[in-house]
Scaffold this motif. Structure first.
Motif, short mmCIF file in Angstrom:
data_model
loop_
_atom_site.label_atom_id
_atom_site.label_comp_id
_atom_site.label_asym_id
_atom_site.label_seq_id
_atom_site.Cartn_x
_atom_site.Cartn_y
_atom_site.Cartn_z
N ASP A 80 0.84 -1.08 -0.11
CA ASP A 80 0.13 0.13 0.01
C ASP A 80 1.11 1.24 0.04
O ASP A 80 2.21 1.21 -0.23
N ARG A 81 0.33 2.38 0.17
CA ARG A 81 0.99 3.55 0.00
C ARG A 81 2.07 3.98 1.08
O ARG A 81 2.96 4.51 1.06
N ALA A 82 1.60 3.39 2.33
CA ALA A 82 2.28 3.38 3.45
C ALA A 82 3.74 2.61 3.19
O ALA A 82 4.92 3.10 3.61
N GLU A 83 3.49 1.49 2.74
CA GLU A 83 4.88 0.89 2.43
C GLU A 83 5.53 1.46 1.39
O GLU A 83 6.95 1.20 1.41
N LEU A 84 5.13 1.89 0.36
CA LEU A 84 5.81 2.61 -0.77
C LEU A 84 6.38 3.63 -0.03
O LEU A 84 7.57 4.05 -0.41
N SER A 85 6.03 4.46 0.76
CA SER A 85 6.67 5.64 1.21
C SER A 85 7.71 5.33 2.02
O SER A 85 8.76 5.77 1.90
N ASP A 86 7.41 4.09 2.91
CA ASP A 86 8.96 3.46 3.52
C ASP A 86 9.89 3.17 2.81
O ASP A 86 10.98 3.54 3.29
N ILE A 87 9.48 2.37 1.64
CA ILE A 87 10.57 2.16 0.84
C ILE A 87 11.47 3.33 0.03
O ILE A 87 12.81 3.07 0.16
N ASP A 105 4.43 -10.36 -10.79
CA ASP A 105 3.56 -11.66 -10.83
C ASP A 105 2.83 -12.01 -9.43
O ASP A 105 2.02 -12.95 -9.27
N ALA A 106 3.02 -11.12 -8.37
CA ALA A 106 2.24 -11.35 -7.14
C ALA A 106 0.68 -11.47 -7.23
O ALA A 106 0.13 -10.78 -8.03
N ASP A 107 0.43 -12.48 -6.73
CA ASP A 107 -1.13 -12.88 -6.83
C ASP A 107 -1.82 -13.37 -5.58
O ASP A 107 -0.96 -14.50 -5.21
N PRO A 108 -2.49 -12.80 -4.97
CA PRO A 108 -3.22 -11.65 -5.27
C PRO A 108 -2.26 -10.53 -4.94
O PRO A 108 -1.27 -10.43 -4.24
N PRO A 109 -2.61 -9.36 -5.68
CA PRO A 109 -1.43 -7.91 -5.55
C PRO A 109 -2.11 -7.33 -4.35
O PRO A 109 -3.19 -7.48 -3.67
N GLY A 110 -1.16 -6.12 -3.88
CA GLY A 110 -1.72 -5.26 -2.86
C GLY A 110 -2.46 -4.16 -3.66
O GLY A 110 -3.48 -4.53 -4.16
N ASP A 111 -1.96 -2.90 -3.38
CA ASP A 111 -3.02 -1.81 -3.80
C ASP A 111 -2.70 -1.64 -5.22
O ASP A 111 -3.47 -0.59 -5.63
#
Length: 281
Positions: A80-87, A105-111
């Protein structure tokens, strides 16, 4: 291998502007340190089987060693956005200014179900990375039509600084795809995806290390890859470059360098690139 005089400068330029793709396995850091000069940029793949943490950790360690390292931020692997911001904060704090954003290829995906949605979110965070690569598909993607892949590059172009082509073994297919992409108005610089020299046994071993699920997905996307790379008298990078160089030399093609899929065989890849440059210079 004999190159036409007009092609030599193009091939030398592509080889001199090459970067290596590696997979985050336990032994790759040691191999890179032993065989890859710090003037060669590296990209670090991401897979659901290993998780993004393995990608980020190896990228950080290579950066500390003095390499320019580029992590693959597979969109479907970001929660999600929080993880992306942390990265983003984590990478920029280490001075890492470049990322590569495939769909993954992750299934299911996140956001983020695709690369475009993650690219839009990166932009919403203030575009923290000065270099952002996106994927291009010279050959048909197993799950996406050709028209959609070209349209996708058009949609993503405003968020990216360059395109990295996926593997193809057909020079005619590659040149036609580049021309079509340019004709569509995608003017981003291009890095040409090409496999480095590989041994069949090591390639199969690497497939096992990637994980059965990941190997299946990889092979589905690259039909005939193992056979083409391992067959006697089959594909070689020298012949491929010889065939595409004359047609990619035009400035409007904007092919800036190579993205070499090493399959972690970095010693052989470095020797191949060095030997070919020695022959041409």
């Amino acid at each position: 291998m004999r190159y036409k005089t007009s092609s030599v400068a193009t091939v030398v330029r592509l080889l001199e502007h090459a970067r290596y793709e590696v997979l985050p396995t336990p032994s790759i850091e040691e191999k890179v340190l032993a065989h890859v000069g710090k003037d060669v940029p590296l990209t670090v793949t991401a897979s659901p089987g290993k998780g993004l943490e393995a990608t980020l950790e190896l990228t950080e360690r290579l950066t500390v060693h003095g390499y320019t390292a580029v992590p693959h931020l597979a969109a479907r692997m970001v929660r999600d956005r929080a993880e992306l911001s942390d990265i983003a904060q984590r990478l920029t704090a280490q001075g890492i200014e470049a990322v590569f954003v495939p769909g993954g290829d992750a299934d299911p995906p996140g956001d983020y179900p695709d690369a475009l949605s993650l690219l839009e979110e990166i932009a919403a965070l203030g575009s923290p990375f000065s270099h952002v690569g996106i994927a291009g598909y010279p050959e048909s993607h197993p799950t996406i039509s050709d028209d959609l892949t070209v349209q996708s590059m058009w949609d993503k172009r405003r968020y990216a600084t360059h395109v990295v082509s996926n593997l193809t073994f057909d020079p005619d297919v590659l040149v036609a795809w580049v021309a079509r992409m340019r004709g569509r108005g995608v003017r981003l610089p291009l890095l040409l995806g090409i496999p480095g020299p590989v041994e069949r046994t090591k390639l199969l071993s690497m497939a096992t290390k990637i994980g059965v699920g990941e190997s299946t997905k990889f092979l589905a996307k690259n039909k005939g890859l193992f056979a083409r790379l391992a067959a006697p008298g089959g594909f070689t990078g020298e012949r491929f470059l010889e065939k595409v160089a004359p047609r990619l030399a035009a400035p409007e093609m904007q092919v800036e360098g190579l993205h070499v899929f090493t399959f972690n065989q970095v010693e052989a890849t470095t020797a191949w690139r060095r030997d070919l440059l020695d022959q041409l210079n």
